[in-house]
Scaffold this motif. Structure first.
Motif, PDB file in Angstrom:
ATOM      1  N   ALA A 123       0.580  -0.696  -0.117  1.00  0.00           N
ATOM      2  CA  ALA A 123      -0.086  -0.357  -0.237  1.00  0.00           C
ATOM      3  C   ALA A 123       1.188   1.414  -0.049  1.00  0.00           C
ATOM      4  CB  ALA A 123      -0.411   0.067   0.945  1.00  0.00           C
ATOM      5  N   GLY A 124       0.991   1.994  -0.715  1.00  0.00           N
ATOM      6  CA  GLY A 124       0.719   3.188  -0.888  1.00  0.00           C
ATOM      7  C   GLY A 124       2.404   4.017  -1.960  1.00  0.00           C
ATOM      8  N   THR A 125       2.544   2.464  -2.855  1.00  0.00           N
ATOM      9  CA  THR A 125       3.678   2.308  -3.226  1.00  0.00           C
ATOM     10  C   THR A 125       3.132   3.441  -5.326  1.00  0.00           C
ATOM     11  OG1 THR A 125       3.204   0.310  -3.921  1.00  0.00           O
ATOM     12  CG2 THR A 125       5.352   0.508  -2.552  1.00  0.00           C
ATOM     13  N   GLY A 126       2.070   3.817  -4.857  1.00  0.00           N
ATOM     14  CA  GLY A 126       1.733   3.701  -6.425  1.00  0.00           C
ATOM     15  C   GLY A 126       1.101   3.319  -7.566  1.00  0.00           C
ATOM     16  N   LYS A 127       0.021   2.203  -7.149  1.00  0.00           N
ATOM     17  CA  LYS A 127       0.108   1.536  -7.885  1.00  0.00           C
ATOM     18  C   LYS A 127      -1.197   1.896  -9.227  1.00  0.00           C
ATOM     19  CE  LYS A 127      -1.377  -1.498  -5.567  1.00  0.00           C
ATOM     20  NZ  LYS A 127      -0.680  -1.036  -3.734  1.00  0.00           N
ATOM     21  N   THR A 128      -1.995   2.990  -8.547  1.00  0.00           N
ATOM     22  CA  THR A 128      -3.313   3.408  -9.261  1.00  0.00           C
ATOM     23  C   THR A 128      -2.672   4.729  -9.751  1.00  0.00           C
ATOM     24  OG1 THR A 128      -4.724   2.947  -7.533  1.00  0.00           O
ATOM     25  CG2 THR A 128      -5.187   4.740  -8.541  1.00  0.00           C
ATOM     26  N   ALA A 170      -6.318 -19.047 -15.912  1.00  0.00           N
ATOM     27  CA  ALA A 170      -6.309 -17.487 -17.156  1.00  0.00           C
ATOM     28  C   ALA A 170      -5.143 -16.896 -16.853  1.00  0.00           C
ATOM     29  CB  ALA A 170      -7.963 -16.809 -16.717  1.00  0.00           C
ATOM     30  N   TRP A 171      -4.520 -16.852 -15.413  1.00  0.00           N
ATOM     31  CA  TRP A 171      -4.083 -16.280 -15.019  1.00  0.00           C
ATOM     32  C   TRP A 171      -2.380 -16.964 -15.331  1.00  0.00           C
ATOM     33  CZ3 TRP A 171      -3.596 -12.197 -10.607  1.00  0.00           C
ATOM     34  CH2 TRP A 171      -2.440 -11.572 -10.564  1.00  0.00           C
ATOM     35  N   LEU A 172      -2.152 -18.438 -15.267  1.00  0.00           N
ATOM     36  CA  LEU A 172      -1.213 -18.690 -16.000  1.00  0.00           C
ATOM     37  C   LEU A 172      -1.287 -18.526 -17.481  1.00  0.00           C
ATOM     38  CD1 LEU A 172       1.157 -21.339 -15.145  1.00  0.00           C
ATOM     39  CD2 LEU A 172      -1.009 -23.186 -15.766  1.00  0.00           C
ATOM     40  N   TYR A 173      -2.144 -18.862 -18.355  1.00  0.00           N
ATOM     41  CA  TYR A 173      -2.047 -18.442 -19.551  1.00  0.00           C
ATOM     42  C   TYR A 173      -1.667 -17.083 -20.074  1.00  0.00           C
ATOM     43  CZ  TYR A 173      -4.128 -23.013 -19.856  1.00  0.00           C
ATOM     44  OH  TYR A 173      -4.335 -25.038 -19.593  1.00  0.00           O
ATOM     45  N   ALA A 174      -2.096 -15.742 -18.981  1.00  0.00           N
ATOM     46  CA  ALA A 174      -2.102 -15.577 -19.644  1.00  0.00           C
ATOM     47  C   ALA A 174      -0.316 -14.201 -20.027  1.00  0.00           C
ATOM     48  CB  ALA A 174      -2.244 -14.412 -18.597  1.00  0.00           C
ATOM     49  N   GLU A 175       0.506 -15.145 -19.103  1.00  0.00           N
ATOM     50  CA  GLU A 175       1.973 -14.950 -19.217  1.00  0.00           C
ATOM     51  C   GLU A 175       1.931 -13.858 -18.671  1.00  0.00           C
ATOM     52  OE1 GLU A 175       3.295 -15.711 -22.391  1.00  0.00           O
ATOM     53  OE2 GLU A 175       2.996 -18.106 -22.921  1.00  0.00           O
ATOM     54  N   LEU A 176       1.586 -13.761 -17.496  1.00  0.00           N
ATOM     55  CA  LEU A 176       1.983 -11.930 -16.319  1.00  0.00           C
ATOM     56  C   LEU A 176       2.853 -11.310 -16.826  1.00  0.00           C
ATOM     57  CD1 LEU A 176      -1.575 -13.127 -14.277  1.00  0.00           C
ATOM     58  CD2 LEU A 176      -0.978  -9.956 -16.038  1.00  0.00           C
ATOM     59  N   ASN A 177       3.443 -10.806 -16.587  1.00  0.00           N
ATOM     60  CA  ASN A 177       5.001  -9.344 -16.818  1.00  0.00           C
ATOM     61  C   ASN A 177       4.816  -8.724 -15.650  1.00  0.00           C
ATOM     62  OD1 ASN A 177       6.978  -9.109 -19.011  1.00  0.00           O
ATOM     63  ND2 ASN A 177       5.192 -10.019 -19.623  1.00  0.00           N
ATOM     64  N   VAL A 178       5.313  -9.888 -14.172  1.00  0.00           N
ATOM     65  CA  VAL A 178       4.898  -8.991 -12.863  1.00  0.00           C
ATOM     66  C   VAL A 178       6.073  -7.774 -12.648  1.00  0.00           C
ATOM     67  CG1 VAL A 178       5.022  -9.619 -10.215  1.00  0.00           C
ATOM     68  CG2 VAL A 178       4.566 -11.287 -11.855  1.00  0.00           C
ATOM     69  N   CYS A 179       4.930  -6.695 -11.961  1.00  0.00           N
ATOM     70  CA  CYS A 179       5.797  -5.505 -11.882  1.00  0.00           C
ATOM     71  C   CYS A 179       5.556  -5.647 -10.084  1.00  0.00           C
ATOM     72  CB  CYS A 179       5.129  -4.019 -12.561  1.00  0.00           C
ATOM     73  SG  CYS A 179       5.454  -4.774 -14.365  1.00  0.00           S
ATOM     74  N   TYR A 180       6.207  -5.099  -9.448  1.00  0.00           N
ATOM     75  CA  TYR A 180       6.072  -5.139  -7.990  1.00  0.00           C
ATOM     76  C   TYR A 180       7.228  -3.476  -7.788  1.00  0.00           C
ATOM     77  CZ  TYR A 180       5.533  -7.017  -3.140  1.00  0.00           C
ATOM     78  OH  TYR A 180       5.639  -6.985  -2.070  1.00  0.00           O
ATOM     79  N   LEU A 181       5.623  -3.067  -6.877  1.00  0.00           N
ATOM     80  CA  LEU A 181       6.387  -1.586  -6.839  1.00  0.00           C
ATOM     81  C   LEU A 181       7.068  -1.434  -5.430  1.00  0.00           C
ATOM     82  CD1 LEU A 181       3.811   0.303  -8.377  1.00  0.00           C
ATOM     83  CD2 LEU A 181       5.883   0.133  -9.517  1.00  0.00           C
ATOM     84  N   THR A 182       8.336  -1.443  -5.622  1.00  0.00           N
ATOM     85  CA  THR A 182       8.820  -0.740  -4.519  1.00  0.00           C
ATOM     86  C   THR A 182       9.315   0.751  -3.457  1.00  0.00           C
ATOM     87  OG1 THR A 182      11.145  -0.965  -5.246  1.00  0.00           O
ATOM     88  CG2 THR A 182       9.863  -3.230  -4.940  1.00  0.00           C
TER      89      THR A 182
END
Length: 557
Positions: A22-27, A162-174
């Motif tokens: 929370a507070g890392t600016g996702k929105t 569906a999550w698996l097939y989408a091959e999502l690139n994870v962007c973990y804001l720090t």
């Protein structure tokens, strides 16, 4: 990962899971990307798992957008029926990017249905019909609602095919923005996330019970149950001795979507206020000096009946109506709700505060019944000094074990994505993605589109012009007030402004008798200095002429 890299990955057209504490600016990052797409005329669907989150994003729920509503599974017959609905067919077939915010609260079956619907409508067997999918959220926040016997692995969306097939690139804001400068609160939140809450942190939270909040206003209380919130707000409002003013929301558009809006927005359909009432803003409007969660007190009402709120930081704001809407992919309003963006704020639920930043809060976590509630409540604050914690139980500091394991993996995957993608390559991919979407690529055309969007926002119809449309129909003031959810006095007040701004407009249908105009004018002339005060005139006429009639007379004097 830093925000700039996450935004570059989004622009490249890759499927992305945007996360972080929370507070890392996702929105903020999402809004940057949405603006980028709109400036290039790329059809983007902005949705969220809940109505409250959807209104924060000016979007709609994914359930409404994808057309499955409250269903928990879809048959071929369901899909065929959905294809017959023109609105669904249009936006599902034309969308090039789908954003789903607050993904933690979307059940894995529902994400699977979104995938199923898009494959069907796009006639494309790739994940989500081949469009870019952007999921955003934090699985330490509130979890999906499921059956009482469902385990986490049966609910969380990251466990779906569906999550698996989408091959999502994870962007973990720090990078932390909300708790910037407060290492104590940030440290406690990180310990909760890592399921390693220390004895020292527990002692800090216990000491927070005796914190003296220095703000002149009594801070908002957060409860885990609606009943506690409603009771406290009602009791506190009734304690105030002044006359109450009531504001009724006005709505327009599709009835079913209007009902969705009513359930979703934080603004209340029926709002009752008094002087000295503690309130919270429930809309972001930085230009006017408030954001979702800003606290204040009603200090007065203006001549049109609008509340004047003094914020916790001392700024006085006359609060006018705001509009909440459900739009299609191209910005067309399907349903709208107009209301004062305030709610009583002696208390609010943890669920409704998700997405807010609070100046200060008194939090009662003693009845916590769901993992994540404690984390959500504590992460609304900027620092530990502005927290008064009246109690917490064991559940309040717990997080879901599966969410914890997944979060560790998400951080690892984000580091891999960060290292494997450089800005130059992503820029090339962004241009290719834009061409594939049929979006604008010429800088001059993008500039023109950006200017159009800005002008459209600036030309948004004021409340006075909305009233003018009704006045042109020679509709009685009482009827206009009923239609707009305002008082007749407020509408009469609009006439004063409209007569000045639109002198050539024929509004004589509302002209009162000449005797009244003369009487009010004589009373106004007795005022020695300043513009005519309605209160002065009211007293000068021995309180025998209503404020509504005074306003009408002033409008035509």
């Amino acid at each position: 990962m830093q925000q700039e890299k996450a935004l570059a990955l989004l622009k490249s057209g890759k499927n992305v899971f945007l996360t972080g504490s929370a507070g890392t600016g996702k929105t903020y990052v999402l809004n940057q990307y949405i603006s980028y797409l709109k400036e290039r005329k790329v059809p983007v669907a902005i949705t969220a798992s809940t109505g409250i989150a959807a209104t924060h994003m000016n979007g709609m729920t994914i359930h409404s957008w994808a057309g499955f509503g409250i269903k928990d599974r879809l048959t071929r017959a369901n899909l065929a029926t959905m294809r017959g609905k023109k609105y669904l067919k249009k936006h599902l077939e034309e969308s090039m990017v789908l954003i789903i915010d607050e993904i933690s609260m979307l059940h894995k079956n529902q994400l699977g249905m979104v995938d199923q619907v898009l494959r069907f409508f796009k006639e494309d067997d790739r994940a989500f019909g081949g469009i870019q999918i952007v999921l955003c959220g934090d699985f330490f926040q509130l979890p999906p609602i499921g059956r009482y016997d469902e385990k986490s692995k049966d609910k969380f969306s990251f466990m779906s095919e569906a999550w698996l097939y989408a091959e999502l690139n994870v962007c973990y804001l720090t990078e932390q923005y909300r708790q910037e400068g407060d290492d104590i609160l940030n440290g406690i939140l990180n310990e909760i996330r890592s399921a390693t809450i220390s004895h020292r942190s527990i002692e800090v939270l216990k000491r927070a019970e005796t914190n003296r909040l220095e703000n002149e206003e009594v801070p908002t209380k957060l409860f885990t149950h609606n009943a506690d919130v409603d009771q406290l707000n009602l009791v506190e409002l009734e304690k105030l001795s002044g006359r109450s003013k009531k504001f009724k929301a006005s709505t327009k558009g599709n009835r079913k979507l209007i009902e969705t809006l009513k359930k979703s927005v934080l603004a209340q359909e029926h709002l009752e206020l008094k002087k000295e009432a503690k309130v919270m803003f429930v809309r972001n409007n930085p230009e006017q000096g408030y954001v979702n969660g800003t606290l204040g007190k009603v200090v007065d009402f203006d001549e049109e009946g609008y509340p004047i709120v003094k914020t916790i930081h001392g700024k006085k704001i006359t609060v006018k109506q705001e509009t909440w809407g459900i739009h299609d992919d191209f910005g067309k309003v399907l349903a709208s709700l107009d209301q004062i963006p305030l709610r009583l704020a002696w208390a609010i639920t943890v669920h409704k505060c998700q997405g807010m930043t609070l100046d200060a809060a008194m939090i009662d976590l003693s009845k916590t019944f769901e993992r994540g509630q404690g984390y959500v409540a504590l992460s609304r604050l900027k620092n530990i000094e502005n927290l008064q914690l009246s109690g917490f139980n064991e559940m309040a500091l717990r997080v879901d074990g599966l969410a914890h394991k997944a979060d560790i993996r998400f951080q690892e995957l984000s580091n891999i994505v960060d290292s494997e993608n450089d800005f130059n390559t992503l820029e090339v991919e962004a241009m290719a993605f834009m061409k594939e979407c049929g979006g604008l690529t010429n800088p001059e055309e993008i500039k023109k589109q950006s200017k159009k969007i800005k002008e459209k926002k600036e030309k948004k119809k004021s409340t006075y012009l909305v009233t003018l449309d009704y006045l042109r129909q020679k509709m009685p003031l009482e009827k206009i007030a009923e239609e707009r959810g305002l008082s007749t006095g407020t509408i009469a007040g609009h006439l004063i402004r409209l007569r000045t701004d639109h002198p050539n407009e024929d509004l004589n249908f509302y002209r009162p008798e000449e005797k009244l105009i003369e009487k009010v004018a004589q009373a106004a002339n007795k005022q020695k200095e300043g513009p005519p005060s309605q209160k002065y005139i009211f007293e000068a006429l021995n309180r025998k002429v209503s404020y509504e009639d005074i306003k009408l007379a002033l409008a035509f004097s």
